[in-house]
Design a protein around this motif. Sequence first.
Motif, PDB file in Angstrom:
ATOM      1  N   LYS A 210      21.229   9.376 -14.878  1.00  0.00           N
ATOM      2  CA  LYS A 210      22.413   8.560 -15.098  1.00  0.00           C
ATOM      3  C   LYS A 210      22.234   7.246 -14.350  1.00  0.00           C
ATOM      4  N   LYS A 211      22.571   6.158 -15.002  1.00  0.00           N
ATOM      5  CA  LYS A 211      22.628   4.851 -14.349  1.00  0.00           C
ATOM      6  C   LYS A 211      24.081   4.405 -14.441  1.00  0.00           C
ATOM      7  N   VAL A 212      24.341   3.304 -15.086  1.00  0.00           N
ATOM      8  CA  VAL A 212      25.712   2.903 -15.369  1.00  0.00           C
ATOM      9  C   VAL A 212      26.291   3.846 -16.422  1.00  0.00           C
ATOM     10  N   GLY A 213      25.473   4.167 -17.400  1.00  0.00           N
ATOM     11  CA  GLY A 213      25.857   5.104 -18.451  1.00  0.00           C
ATOM     12  C   GLY A 213      25.023   6.365 -18.361  1.00  0.00           C
ATOM     13  N   PRO A 214      25.283   7.314 -19.243  1.00  0.00           N
ATOM     14  CA  PRO A 214      24.562   8.595 -19.207  1.00  0.00           C
ATOM     15  C   PRO A 214      23.096   8.437 -19.591  1.00  0.00           C
ATOM     16  N   SER A 215      22.302   9.423 -19.185  1.00  0.00           N
ATOM     17  CA  SER A 215      20.889   9.426 -19.583  1.00  0.00           C
ATOM     18  C   SER A 215      20.782   9.726 -21.072  1.00  0.00           C
ATOM     19  N   TYR A 216      19.678   9.325 -21.655  1.00  0.00           N
ATOM     20  CA  TYR A 216      19.445   9.627 -23.069  1.00  0.00           C
ATOM     21  C   TYR A 216      19.407  11.135 -23.292  1.00  0.00           C
ATOM     22  N   LYS A 217      18.822  11.874 -22.348  1.00  0.00           N
ATOM     23  CA  LYS A 217      18.762  13.335 -22.478  1.00  0.00           C
ATOM     24  C   LYS A 217      20.150  13.949 -22.460  1.00  0.00           C
ATOM     25  N   ASP A 218      21.042  13.446 -21.618  1.00  0.00           N
ATOM     26  CA  ASP A 218      22.408  13.973 -21.579  1.00  0.00           C
ATOM     27  C   ASP A 218      23.147  13.697 -22.880  1.00  0.00           C
TER      28      ASP A 218
ATOM     29  N   LYS B 183      21.363   2.674 -36.077  1.00  0.00           N
ATOM     30  CA  LYS B 183      20.979   4.003 -36.569  1.00  0.00           C
ATOM     31  C   LYS B 183      19.625   4.416 -35.991  1.00  0.00           C
ATOM     32  N   LYS B 184      18.683   3.493 -35.953  1.00  0.00           N
ATOM     33  CA  LYS B 184      17.355   3.797 -35.395  1.00  0.00           C
ATOM     34  C   LYS B 184      17.470   4.182 -33.917  1.00  0.00           C
ATOM     35  N   LEU B 185      18.292   3.449 -33.166  1.00  0.00           N
ATOM     36  CA  LEU B 185      18.482   3.761 -31.750  1.00  0.00           C
ATOM     37  C   LEU B 185      19.165   5.116 -31.573  1.00  0.00           C
ATOM     38  N   ALA B 186      20.166   5.403 -32.399  1.00  0.00           N
ATOM     39  CA  ALA B 186      20.861   6.694 -32.311  1.00  0.00           C
ATOM     40  C   ALA B 186      19.907   7.843 -32.602  1.00  0.00           C
ATOM     41  N   GLU B 187      19.095   7.716 -33.628  1.00  0.00           N
ATOM     42  CA  GLU B 187      18.123   8.770 -33.947  1.00  0.00           C
ATOM     43  C   GLU B 187      17.140   8.967 -32.794  1.00  0.00           C
ATOM     44  N   TRP B 188      16.730   7.867 -32.183  1.00  0.00           N
ATOM     45  CA  TRP B 188      15.804   7.929 -31.059  1.00  0.00           C
ATOM     46  C   TRP B 188      16.437   8.638 -29.863  1.00  0.00           C
ATOM     47  N   VAL B 189      17.670   8.266 -29.525  1.00  0.00           N
ATOM     48  CA  VAL B 189      18.359   8.899 -28.403  1.00  0.00           C
ATOM     49  C   VAL B 189      18.494  10.402 -28.657  1.00  0.00           C
ATOM     50  N   LEU B 190      18.837  10.769 -29.871  1.00  0.00           N
ATOM     51  CA  LEU B 190      19.019  12.185 -30.203  1.00  0.00           C
ATOM     52  C   LEU B 190      17.716  12.962 -30.192  1.00  0.00           C
ATOM     53  N   SER B 191      16.580  12.274 -30.199  1.00  0.00           N
ATOM     54  CA  SER B 191      15.279  12.960 -30.170  1.00  0.00           C
ATOM     55  C   SER B 191      14.925  13.468 -28.772  1.00  0.00           C
ATOM     56  N   PHE B 192      15.650  13.021 -27.736  1.00  0.00           N
ATOM     57  CA  PHE B 192      15.361  13.475 -26.376  1.00  0.00           C
ATOM     58  C   PHE B 192      15.796  14.921 -26.225  1.00  0.00           C
ATOM     59  N   LYS B 193      14.964  15.720 -25.568  1.00  0.00           N
ATOM     60  CA  LYS B 193      15.294  17.146 -25.366  1.00  0.00           C
ATOM     61  C   LYS B 193      15.288  17.473 -23.912  1.00  0.00           C
TER      62      LYS B 193
END
Length: 83
Positions: free
Chosen positions: A22-30, A73-83
Amino acid sequence: MADAEALAKAKGCYACHAENAKKVGPSYKDVAKKYAGKADAVDYLAGKIKNGGVGVWGNVPMPSQNVTDEEAKKLAEWVLSFK
């Protein structure tokens, strides 16, 4: 997905977000964990990226971002790819 990561860097996403912490906002994994399995996750997150919002992750607002619908959309798909 390297092009999406480059887009995230170019658009300044890493100023407030990190992959694992977490920084200012949540981590991509979260974010990916919170929305895993939700049918509308890509569209929902793309809307949040483009238009901003507040209240989902606390009181710090995420401002609207200067991205096209396609980039969001590309950024959202990328963020959702984090596990």
